[in-house]
Design an enzyme around this catalytic site. Structure first.
Site, PDB file in Angstrom:
ATOM      1  N   TYR A  19       0.762  -1.232  -0.164  1.00 54.35           N
ATOM      2  CA  TYR A  19      -0.066  -0.118   0.088  1.00 54.35           C
ATOM      3  C   TYR A  19       0.918   1.180   0.020  1.00 54.35           C
ATOM      4  O   TYR A  19       1.673   1.373   1.086  1.00 54.35           O
ATOM      5  CB  TYR A  19      -0.918   0.014   1.291  1.00 54.35           C
ATOM      6  N   TYR A 173     -11.914  -4.615   6.801  1.00 50.63           N
ATOM      7  CA  TYR A 173     -10.629  -4.229   7.500  1.00 50.63           C
ATOM      8  C   TYR A 173     -10.822  -3.312   8.754  1.00 50.63           C
ATOM      9  O   TYR A 173     -10.438  -3.234   9.572  1.00 50.63           O
ATOM     10  CB  TYR A 173      -9.565  -3.645   6.420  1.00 50.63           C
ATOM     11  N   HIS A 174     -11.472  -1.984   8.131  1.00 49.99           N
ATOM     12  CA  HIS A 174     -11.404  -0.910   9.057  1.00 49.99           C
ATOM     13  C   HIS A 174     -12.452  -0.905  10.052  1.00 49.99           C
ATOM     14  O   HIS A 174     -12.590  -0.222  11.252  1.00 49.99           O
ATOM     15  CB  HIS A 174     -11.929   0.330   8.398  1.00 49.99           C
ATOM     16  N   LYS A 539     -11.374  17.054  16.152  1.00 44.70           N
ATOM     17  CA  LYS A 539     -10.792  16.191  14.731  1.00 44.70           C
ATOM     18  C   LYS A 539     -10.347  17.590  13.625  1.00 44.70           C
ATOM     19  O   LYS A 539     -11.207  17.589  12.936  1.00 44.70           O
ATOM     20  CB  LYS A 539     -11.554  15.025  14.298  1.00 44.70           C
ATOM     21  N   ASP A 543      -8.785  14.137   8.409  1.00 43.79           N
ATOM     22  CA  ASP A 543      -8.323  12.914   8.919  1.00 43.79           C
ATOM     23  C   ASP A 543      -9.442  12.078   9.531  1.00 43.79           C
ATOM     24  O   ASP A 543     -10.044  12.665  10.589  1.00 43.79           O
ATOM     25  CB  ASP A 543      -7.451  12.998  10.040  1.00 43.79           C
ATOM     26  N   HIS A 545      -9.710   8.804  10.681  1.00 39.72           N
ATOM     27  CA  HIS A 545      -9.739   7.736  11.542  1.00 39.72           C
ATOM     28  C   HIS A 545     -10.038   8.347  13.199  1.00 39.72           C
ATOM     29  O   HIS A 545      -9.178   9.000  13.741  1.00 39.72           O
ATOM     30  CB  HIS A 545      -8.322   7.352  11.408  1.00 39.72           C
TER      31      HIS A 545
END
Length: 672
Positions: A19, A173-174, A539, A543, A545
């Protein structure tokens, strides 16, 4: 005794990817060429956050984010540069892109056409799973309804025009990184698949007799944690449930169409900043989870680098991860045998347990109206936040061991970290200025009339039920930019702020002695200052996440703070406005994209200009020591990084920061 399979029976190796992408199309192209020369067999493109969320580099929200976590792709010129000299007709290209997946696929197709390739023979994947963006990764743009339309239109288009392309990776995945248990990961990913397939079916764009072709091009992108036996069983459970679902719900009879096809990246957020050399064996064990079982083996694997908890990996670090794959595939005898676990009582019992649990959770989601409804209600997000809070509680309490973090913490000096400033790769700040100048030049030099016509056509089609792909291809050919394409759709579809899940989440477990002590300290400090302490969790930037910010918000609430958390993607000025309006006592900023040296100082300056000099700022994220020193010099009270895993300890420090800001005395330590 049994003999190994003959060489002709040897299973083919999975596609090996890294990646990668950063700084600029030119820099990323050079990195891809080097990786391919080292034996990588597929490309996995990382796009920067402005590209993922539909902004050009000169947008206010893009400040500090350009080229940090991936490559900026603003126009056809950038896509040409990214794949210069790379034979796309021979390449399997995975693009991690979701909200703007249709746009990036259109740019990719146009570049392939310019290379003279047959579009119908292009192979690769666009991630294109928007539901998990609302739950974990945060790079959504539009509300769920229009977002699902973009996904469905892309799938319907590729079935005919690009039949070898995987138009979506249903991405669990996340979900795991956001806290999902194996049962939740299976259940929410398959519930997402149902929502996507139903949406494609309901558009009527694909006749029923060809629906098996749609199912055959659905792939999954999964996570593999360090509990590799359970993770391997999870993949077998996925395979069983997918086969049942596609046959029973969608009537797909061809077993080849029903095959569970997945790629994997092993768990990046499970990597540790403390004793990061331990991450190498974690990565290897996690890779075994998705390669040991031939009947449920990944067909594409990409591995993180050992130092990703410290910052952006260097090319050498990525090479190390590629070599881990190559040693397993080419030096060992793994690929010479049939499935190693067929008939295992232990494996069969664990798979049955996961299947049963996933069916129950899928039933709950279905009763709510499906995955989209479970996103809009905040149910799935709340479940993930609560699961992650429980996992954090187990780690902090020592019930779940993380070597080098909460056990076996003594260590020898690490020669890999002898020079911290060179142990990771950094992005030159000039990259952003160059990208801004490049997109301005592109807009100035293109023929304006075709671009204006294409955008008008896109706006018109967006207001109908017509497939949006042709209008998007017209935009790509006319020189439209990423921000312009997304901007038109924002006008038509609107924007969206997903539920944060914090309000519904429990911190997990009863308060222990340390948390009780912090609660008392929070209450005492509030009384001294004349009210309940208010903690703004922000935040800034693009971003998305948000896992860390959400866990800080949950623990702060459990510690007695009144928490203000408005979710992701805020400008520094919006965070300052919230601090003023909510009359907060402390501001906590979470930044994992590498933009901390731009967005944090902007918040500090805004607070000073608003007269909030007495409101301290703390920062958390993946922040190198040298950057942490710079932030503290500029006025940040504390900097927390992944090694600071004790959330209650962080809360204790936040209380002390508030007391220091107001000149309140700290307590006298009790005698031992």
């Amino acid at each position: 005794m049994p003999f190994p399979s003959t060489p002709k029976d040897r299973d083919r190796p999975w596609v090996m990817r890294t990646y990668a992408g950063h700084s600029s199309p030119k820099e990323s192209n050079a990195l891809y060429r080097r990786n391919l020369e080292k034996g990588q067999t597929g490309l996995s493109v990382a796009f920067d956050l402005p590209t993922q969320t539909g902004y050009d580099p000169d947008s206010e929200l893009a400040a500090g984010e350009v080229g940090k976590v991936g490559v900026p792709i603003t126009s056809l010129a950038d896509m040409r540069g990214l794949f210069d000299g790379i034979p796309l007709d021979e390449m399997n290209t995975s693009m991690t892109i979701n909200a703007t997946a249709m746009w990036l696929l259109a740019l990719y197709q146009v570049v392939a056409e310019e290379h003279g390739h047959d579009v119908a023979k292009l192979a690769g994947t666009t991630q294109n799973d928007i539901i998990k963006e609302y739950l974990s990764r945060g790079t959504y743009v539009f509300p769920p309804g229009p977002s699902m339309r973009l996904t469905a239109d892309t799938i319907a288009y590729t079935v005919t025009a690009m039949p070898k392309w995987n138009p979506i990776n249903i991405c669990s995945y996340h979900l795991q990184e956001a806290g999902a248990t194996p049962v939740q990961e299976i259940a929410y990913a398959l519930s997402t698949a149902i929502a996507v397939l139903d949406a494609v079916r309901d558009t009527g764009q694909v006749p029923q007799e060809r629906f098996g072709e749609v199912v055959a091009r659905i792939s999954f992108f999964v996570n593999a944690g360090v509990r590799f036996v359970e993770e391997m069983c999870k993949m077998r459970a996925f395979t069983q449930l997918w086969d049942e679902l596609t046959q029973e719900r969608y009537g797909v009879e061809d077993p080849k169409h029903r095959r569970f096809r997945y790629g994997v990246q092993v768990n990046s957020l499970g990597l540790t900043e403390a004793q990061p050399e331990n991450n190498v064996q974690r990565i290897v064990l996690e890779m075994l989870a998705v390669t040991l079982s031939r009947d449920a083996r990944a067909r594409a694997v990409q591995l993180p680098a050992w130092n990703e908890a410290l910052g952006l990996p260097r090319p050498w670090d990525q090479q190390w991860s590629l070599r881990l794959q190559q040693v397993l595939a080419y030096e060992t005898d793994l690929l010479e045998y049939e499935d190693l676990f067929t008939g295992s009582v232990v494996v069969e019992q664990k798979v049955a347990e996961l299947v049963e649990g996933a069916r129950e959770e899928m039933g709950r989601v279905a009763e709510m109206g499906g995955a989209v409804a479970a996103v809009e209600s905040g149910y799935m997000k709340g479940q993930l936040v609560a699961s992650l809070a429980e996992r954090r509680r187990r780690i902090e309490g020592g019930e779940e061991v993380v070597v080098g973090v909460n056990k076996f913490e003594s260590t020898e000096p690490n020669p890999l970290l002898a020079d911290l400033d060179t142990a990771i790769q950094t992005v030159d700040p000039a990259v952003e200025a160059a990208a801004c100048e490049s997109v301005k030049k592109w807009r100035d030099e293109r023929d304006p009339e075709p671009a204006e016509r294409a955008l008008a056509r896109l706006r018109e089609v967006a207001g109908t039920s017509e497939n949006l792909m042709e209008a998007t291809l017209e935009c790509a050919r006319a020189g439209v930019t990423t921000g312009e394409w997304a901007g038109v759709l924002r006008e038509v579809f609107g924007e969206y702020r997903a539920p944060t899940g914090v309000a519904a989440a429990s911190g997990g477990g009863e308060a222990d002695e340390s948390l009780t002590a912090v609660r008392s300290r929070v209450q005492q400090t509030g009384e001294e200052l004349g009210g309940r302490l208010r903690f703004l969790v922000g935040k800034p930037g693009l971003d998305g996440h948000s896992n860390g910010a959400e866990q800080i918000a949950v623990r702060a609430r459990d510690a007695g703070f009144e928490v203000v958390y408005q979710g992701i993607r805020l400008t520094p000025s919006q965070i300052v406005s919230a601090a003023v309006e909510e009359d907060v006592d402390v501001v906590g900023l979470s930044v994992l994209s590498g933009s901390h040296l731009q967005v944090v100082p902007a918040v500090l300056q805004g607070l000073r200009e608003a007269g909030l000099d007495d409101v301290p700022v703390v920062v958390g994220g993946i922040i190198p020591d040298s950057d942490a020193r710079r932030l503290r010099e500029q006025g940040v009270a504390r900097v927390f990084t992944p090694k600071d895993f004790g959330l209650t300890t962080i809360m204790s420090e936040v209380v002390e920061v508030i007391r220091e800001a107001h000149g309140l005395e700290s307590p006298v330590p009790e005698p031992a």
